[in-house]
Write an enzyme that holds these catalytic residues in place. Structure first.
Site, PDB file in Angstrom:
ATOM      1  N   HIS A  45      -7.777 -24.480   8.972  1.00 49.41           N
ATOM      2  CA  HIS A  45      -8.877 -23.262   8.455  1.00 49.41           C
ATOM      3  C   HIS A  45     -10.077 -23.621   9.113  1.00 49.41           C
ATOM      4  O   HIS A  45     -10.193 -24.610   9.824  1.00 49.41           O
ATOM      5  CB  HIS A  45      -9.303 -23.170   6.988  1.00 49.41           C
ATOM      6  CG  HIS A  45     -10.091 -24.478   6.657  1.00 49.41           C
ATOM      7  ND1 HIS A  45      -9.304 -25.791   6.261  1.00 49.41           N
ATOM      8  CD2 HIS A  45     -11.323 -24.706   6.571  1.00 49.41           C
ATOM      9  CE1 HIS A  45     -10.319 -26.578   6.213  1.00 49.41           C
ATOM     10  NE2 HIS A  45     -11.285 -26.247   6.331  1.00 49.41           N
ATOM     11  N   HIS A 132     -15.354 -24.750  14.012  1.00 46.57           N
ATOM     12  CA  HIS A 132     -14.294 -25.483  14.470  1.00 46.57           C
ATOM     13  C   HIS A 132     -13.390 -25.434  13.283  1.00 46.57           C
ATOM     14  O   HIS A 132     -13.458 -25.573  12.318  1.00 46.57           O
ATOM     15  CB  HIS A 132     -14.805 -26.973  14.947  1.00 46.57           C
ATOM     16  CG  HIS A 132     -15.212 -27.647  13.373  1.00 46.57           C
ATOM     17  ND1 HIS A 132     -16.583 -27.492  13.115  1.00 46.57           N
ATOM     18  CD2 HIS A 132     -14.447 -28.505  12.631  1.00 46.57           C
ATOM     19  CE1 HIS A 132     -16.519 -28.148  11.842  1.00 46.57           C
ATOM     20  NE2 HIS A 132     -15.281 -28.634  11.784  1.00 46.57           N
TER      21      HIS A 132
HETATM   22  O1  3AM Z   1     -12.896 -27.764   7.907  1.00 51.70           O
HETATM   23  P1  3AM Z   1     -13.448 -29.125   8.076  1.00 51.70           P
HETATM   24  O2  3AM Z   1     -12.771 -30.185   8.460  1.00 51.70           O
HETATM   25  O3  3AM Z   1     -14.771 -29.073   9.244  1.00 51.70           O
HETATM   26  O4  3AM Z   1     -14.801 -31.758   6.012  1.00 51.70           O
HETATM   27  C1  3AM Z   1     -14.422 -30.794   5.163  1.00 51.70           C
HETATM   28  C2  3AM Z   1     -13.992 -29.642   5.333  1.00 51.70           C
HETATM   29  O5  3AM Z   1     -14.420 -29.051   6.820  1.00 51.70           O
HETATM   30  C3  3AM Z   1     -15.632 -30.110   4.782  1.00 51.70           C
HETATM   31  O6  3AM Z   1     -15.525 -29.159   3.904  1.00 51.70           O
HETATM   32  C4  3AM Z   1     -14.359 -28.590   4.573  1.00 51.70           C
HETATM   33  C5  3AM Z   1     -13.313 -28.418   3.266  1.00 51.70           C
HETATM   34  O7  3AM Z   1     -13.270 -29.626   2.546  1.00 51.70           O
HETATM   35  N1  3AM Z   1     -16.642 -31.229   3.811  1.00 51.70           N
HETATM   36  C6  3AM Z   1     -16.057 -32.050   2.888  1.00 51.70           C
HETATM   37  N2  3AM Z   1     -17.109 -32.523   2.128  1.00 51.70           N
HETATM   38  C7  3AM Z   1     -18.312 -32.170   2.802  1.00 51.70           C
HETATM   39  C8  3AM Z   1     -19.700 -32.425   2.714  1.00 51.70           C
HETATM   40  N3  3AM Z   1     -20.266 -33.284   1.839  1.00 51.70           N
HETATM   41  C9  3AM Z   1     -17.973 -31.127   3.862  1.00 51.70           C
HETATM   42  N4  3AM Z   1     -18.795 -30.482   4.515  1.00 51.70           N
HETATM   43  C10 3AM Z   1     -19.974 -30.843   4.406  1.00 51.70           C
HETATM   44  N5  3AM Z   1     -20.536 -31.711   3.510  1.00 51.70           N
END
Ligand code: 3AM
Length: 188
Positions: A45, A132
């Site tokens: 996603h 991304h």
């Molecule tokens: O899609 P990505 O991988 O960029 O890294 C987690 C994922 O992002 C991000 O939220 C998305 C769904 O889980 N994520 C997890 N914890 C986070 C945090 N504390 C976070 N993004 C920002 N702060």
């Protein structure tokens, strides 16, 4: 789940062909990687905003705020652009697929979501938004495998973004799963 809290984020999902393309890249990478945790196809996603732990009382206002954003935002088109990373060298902290196309609309949508959620009490993300699609984490590639080689195998078909989705992140039977809770249709 503690006290009925939910771990939520807002994201864009992709058509099946795009998911297959992303999976194809992951497979090539996996074959060359010494180590790497790759995102399963059903979890791929593009995050618009991460919300973290949300209580039941906060859920309704969040959904209303997201509806208000969706009903004034037009649908738009994007396409996969290149493979890049957070972290400059192997092992790469995050390897991702980037997007181009109507980035001004995407950025606008993300800003409006952040603002709308700010109004219902969520901390605004202050880091610049870097759209991304995370493909893998802690990916170890040898020096010869430059990320540019993976970029070259991306096809560049545009696809429409007609909606975004509020998702819940959960661990079920030891596996990370994302459930779609609400779809928000953009204006066509
Ligand atoms: O899609 P990505 O991988 O960029 O890294 C987690 C994922 O992002 C991000 O939220 C998305 C769904 O889980 N994520 C997890 N914890 C986070 C945090 N504390 C976070 N993004 C920002 N702060």
């Amino acid at each position: 789940e503690m006290g009925g809290n939910m771990r939520l984020f807002v994201a864009i999902e992709f058509p099946e062909e795009i998911l297959c393309e992303l999976e194809g890249i992951q497979n090539k990478m996996r074959a060359l990687a010494g180590y790497g945790r790759f995102v399963t196809k059903s979890n791929l996603h593009l995050t618009l905003q991460f919300l973290g732990e949300v209580s039941r009382q906060e859920f309704g206002p969040i959904v209303s705020a997201l509806h208000r954003v969706a009903k004034i935002q037009p649908a738009f088109s994007i396409r996969l652009s290149r493979v890049g990373s957070f972290g400059k060298s192997s092992p790469f902290r995050v390897i991702w697929a980037g997007v181009d196309g109507d980035i001004p609309r995407l950025t606008r949508l993300q800003k409006d979501i952040v603002t709308a959620l700010g109004k219902v009490g969520f901390l605004q993300e202050t880091r610049p938004y870097q759209p991304h699609i995370t493909l893998g984490r802690d990916v170890e590639l040898s020096g010869k495998e430059s990320l540019g080689n993976f970029s070259r195998i991306l096809a560049s078909a545009s696809f429409p973004v007609k909606q975004f989705v509020l998702k819940e992140s959960k661990i079920e039977n030891g596996k990370l799963v994302y459930h779609s809770l609400h779809f928000f249709r953009l204006v066509i």
